[in-house]
Design a protein around this motif. Sequence first.
Motif, PDB file in Angstrom:
ATOM      1  N   SER A 289       7.422   0.303  -9.383  1.00  0.00           N
ATOM      2  CA  SER A 289       6.577  -0.762  -9.932  1.00  0.00           C
ATOM      3  C   SER A 289       7.359  -2.081 -10.029  1.00  0.00           C
ATOM      4  O   SER A 289       6.795  -3.161  -9.856  1.00  0.00           O
TER       5      SER A 289
ATOM      6  N   ASN B 184       2.838   9.632 -10.231  1.00  0.00           N
ATOM      7  CA  ASN B 184       2.028   9.820 -11.436  1.00  0.00           C
ATOM      8  C   ASN B 184       1.445  11.219 -11.495  1.00  0.00           C
ATOM      9  O   ASN B 184       1.453  11.868 -12.542  1.00  0.00           O
ATOM     10  N   ALA B 185       0.967  11.664 -10.345  1.00  0.00           N
ATOM     11  CA  ALA B 185       0.410  13.013 -10.279  1.00  0.00           C
ATOM     12  C   ALA B 185       1.481  14.039 -10.631  1.00  0.00           C
ATOM     13  O   ALA B 185       1.248  14.978 -11.393  1.00  0.00           O
TER      14      ALA B 185
ATOM     15  N   SER C  55       0.836  -1.208   0.000  1.00  0.00           N
ATOM     16  CA  SER C  55       0.000   0.000   0.000  1.00  0.00           C
ATOM     17  C   SER C  55       0.871   1.259   0.000  1.00  0.00           C
ATOM     18  O   SER C  55       0.523   2.265  -0.605  1.00  0.00           O
TER      19      SER C  55
ATOM     20  N   LYS D 139       1.155   6.585  -6.999  1.00  0.00           N
ATOM     21  CA  LYS D 139       0.093   7.545  -7.256  1.00  0.00           C
ATOM     22  C   LYS D 139       0.643   8.979  -7.220  1.00  0.00           C
ATOM     23  O   LYS D 139       0.394   9.790  -8.122  1.00  0.00           O
ATOM     24  N   ASP D 140       1.427   9.250  -6.183  1.00  0.00           N
ATOM     25  CA  ASP D 140       2.031  10.581  -6.047  1.00  0.00           C
ATOM     26  C   ASP D 140       2.910  10.922  -7.237  1.00  0.00           C
ATOM     27  O   ASP D 140       2.855  12.018  -7.784  1.00  0.00           O
TER      28      ASP D 140
ATOM     29  N   ASP E 196       1.988   1.670  -3.596  1.00  0.00           N
ATOM     30  CA  ASP E 196       0.885   2.210  -4.391  1.00  0.00           C
ATOM     31  C   ASP E 196       0.722   3.703  -4.183  1.00  0.00           C
ATOM     32  O   ASP E 196       0.493   4.458  -5.126  1.00  0.00           O
ATOM     33  N   LYS E 197       0.860   4.089  -2.913  1.00  0.00           N
ATOM     34  CA  LYS E 197       0.721   5.508  -2.600  1.00  0.00           C
ATOM     35  C   LYS E 197       1.805   6.318  -3.332  1.00  0.00           C
ATOM     36  O   LYS E 197       1.534   7.343  -3.961  1.00  0.00           O
TER      37      LYS E 197
END
Length: 731
Positions: A291, A261-262, A251, A258-259, A254-255
């Motif tokens: 990843s 990607n933003a 998790s 996400k960050d 994943d966080k």
Amino acid sequence: MELETEVLSLVNKALEKAGLSSARVVRLQKPPSPELGHFALMVNPLAKKKDPEKIGEQLKEALQSFKLVEKAVLAVSETKKGKKQVYLNLFLNETALRNARAEFHNQVLTHVFSPDFGKWEDFKGKTAVVEHTSANPISPLHVGNLRNSLHGDAFANILESLGYDVSRRYYVNDVGLQIAFTVVGYEILFYHLNVRPDEKIDVWLGQVYASMNCLYTIQDLKEWAKEEFENVEFSSDVYSLSEKELSEILSQIDKSIKDLNALIEETPRNDKQSKKHQDKTPEELRLKEFSDKKSEFKKYFAVQHSLQARFPFIFSSLHSYLIENNIDLKTRTREYLSTYEANPDSPIATLFREMVNWCLAGFQNTLGKFKVVFDAFDFESEITWSGMPKEIITRLAELRGIDTSKGLKGLRYTYPNDKVVALLKEIGRDRKTVPHRDNIPDLQLTRADGTALYPTKDIAYSIYKFQKTSADKVYNVVGAEQVLPQFQLLLPLWEMGYGNYAANLHHYVYEIVSLKNRIMSGRLAQYVTADDFYKETLVRARIAKKENDQERGVDLAKEDLDLFNSIVEAITLSVIRFSLLESDPKRRIVLDIDQALDLRQSSGPFVQYALARTHGIFRKAKEQFGISEGSILAEKIDVSVLTADREAKLFEMLGSIHDVLLRCYVEMNVSYVPKFAFELAQEFMKYYESTPILKGTNREEMIARLALVRAIQRVLTFLLELMGIPAVTQM
RNA sequence: GGAUCCGUGGCCUAGUUUGGAAGGGCACCGGCCUCCGGAGCCGGCGGCAGGGGUUCAAAUCCCCUCGGAUCCGCCA
């Protein structure tokens, strides 16, 4: 053939007659089947703009007026697009044909029956090295390694047959992280826990390797996670990954993804210009790192459970020993590795060697079943100790004007375009064959600590192979995924003044073997081993042989067990060697084990069966006429009585073996040998069914046919030998 | 993103270097042992990933597209 030039001159005369003296070179071709004629002439290119059918008609008339031409037939076929293809098929005068054939047939027989048939002198006095197999000595040989071994071995045989003096060498990769942690595990089990292998040594080591790899990787992954994520709670056991840890780490990853990607979305799109720059942005690199790690974590979580379940004793013993004795595996592995690299006389070096040699003994046992042997085992450690890698690094740095006064840390070797072009020109290689064309990636020569990396040692080993054996050619039988590293060897060699080596170092490319419905992975200790493949095939061969004997109402196993076993072994080897050799080495093969084990589908036994039939004929011939394989040459052989097209075809094939071998040599592709053997066997089978050998019309004919059969037998036996397959005399 | 290899009947594959009548095997269907061994032979069914170009002629050479594999690590 002389006949061909004769016909060709007639064609030219006919052309002149028709007013078509062509500037182009006229070529004759073989019709696809003998019923269509002995030679064929393509009319279209001669017709130019005129109607090819009319021209063909003219030529036909002209050619038929010659004595040599019995008749000429015009044949028209159409291409897909409806274009007419006009052929003029020529049938030759019987007696002329017979004379020409008889001469050729005699040549072939003389060649095949000569005592040194199979030993050509194309490369007499030259030396070649064939390096093959070279699997890491920490897990058993699997069917993929076996493909390598069999290609390497057969290729070496072909080189020998063409006159080379061949040295078959195995490069032992005994220096490396994977070896080192396996040694750590080996020491724990063998010396500290007094465990003795309960399986074949290489199989056992494969389990140790898989276990140590898992423990090592999990430690590494968890260390990474500890640095990245502060708020994850880690257990004290660094060698295992609990479900709780896994889900927390995932998790977190994943966080982060996400960050990132933003963040990447936000940054303004690079314009097209900088898109040409292939360098990824730091964010993109981080993204990839996350990843990658994510899938690693998932994978090794599964791996640890799988190994625990399959090899509970080895895995748990190693795991608990590390914990109870408070051993830092990563640190110890590095220590062992650097000690081994630095000090050949240390106890640790002895330990490495003990394990590696033991494993190699297991390999030799396996390969012995397939009749594969080596002239030498070259150890990577010896290369390291020799100091050659260091010399190479220094020399390359010097040539490139790199300052080495502060040591040799993190050296990269680049591939400037002009140098590559010069190299290719000198060694006569086409640019198209070069991977990555004008953008060849750098080669990392040294680690951050200045020690030599694998590629550097490979350069050293290449030089070693040439010098040790005074080789004219060196062939590396190496997987297709290594085309780039294999090419990268050439420029440094050339630059250091070994242009001759660069020109004569060749990569014999082969593709991997994958298995239908099965996954192979050394790190998971999951593979179909070469031993298993052999064993299973042997069992099938024995059953098939038994069934066959039963049908014929004999029981060879009872009458002569040794003979029975030798036949079963020969069949087994033919199945395996054919299945791994008959396809193009550059083609990936998906081995369906069940199908591979269906002996009736393999061309190996087919060839053996053809051979058995030739022997059967001679057994009968001896019985009835007192003629044996040995005595046939004493008979008066007149091959001119053999006039059938089938017979001509067989002689033609027999006469082409040398060309087949040369093709294997030039193209670095052994597969033409089994293909040719199969075709010859097939042609013989047809002949056998259609033509009575011993019941010919007269003795003269019988003798001639027997001689042909004997020649086929010799050639087939020779081809099998080239592939390392014992030939049967009965099945 | 760049590079290399590959794509041939339901399945596996030869042929691509050097352009010229698409070969085998498996599977399926039908024949053939009084005969030199039926692990065989004979016959049937069915195919060049797609498009464009060069050519008298393209599975083959060139370009594009699609699909598959692999490589571009301070791992070995």
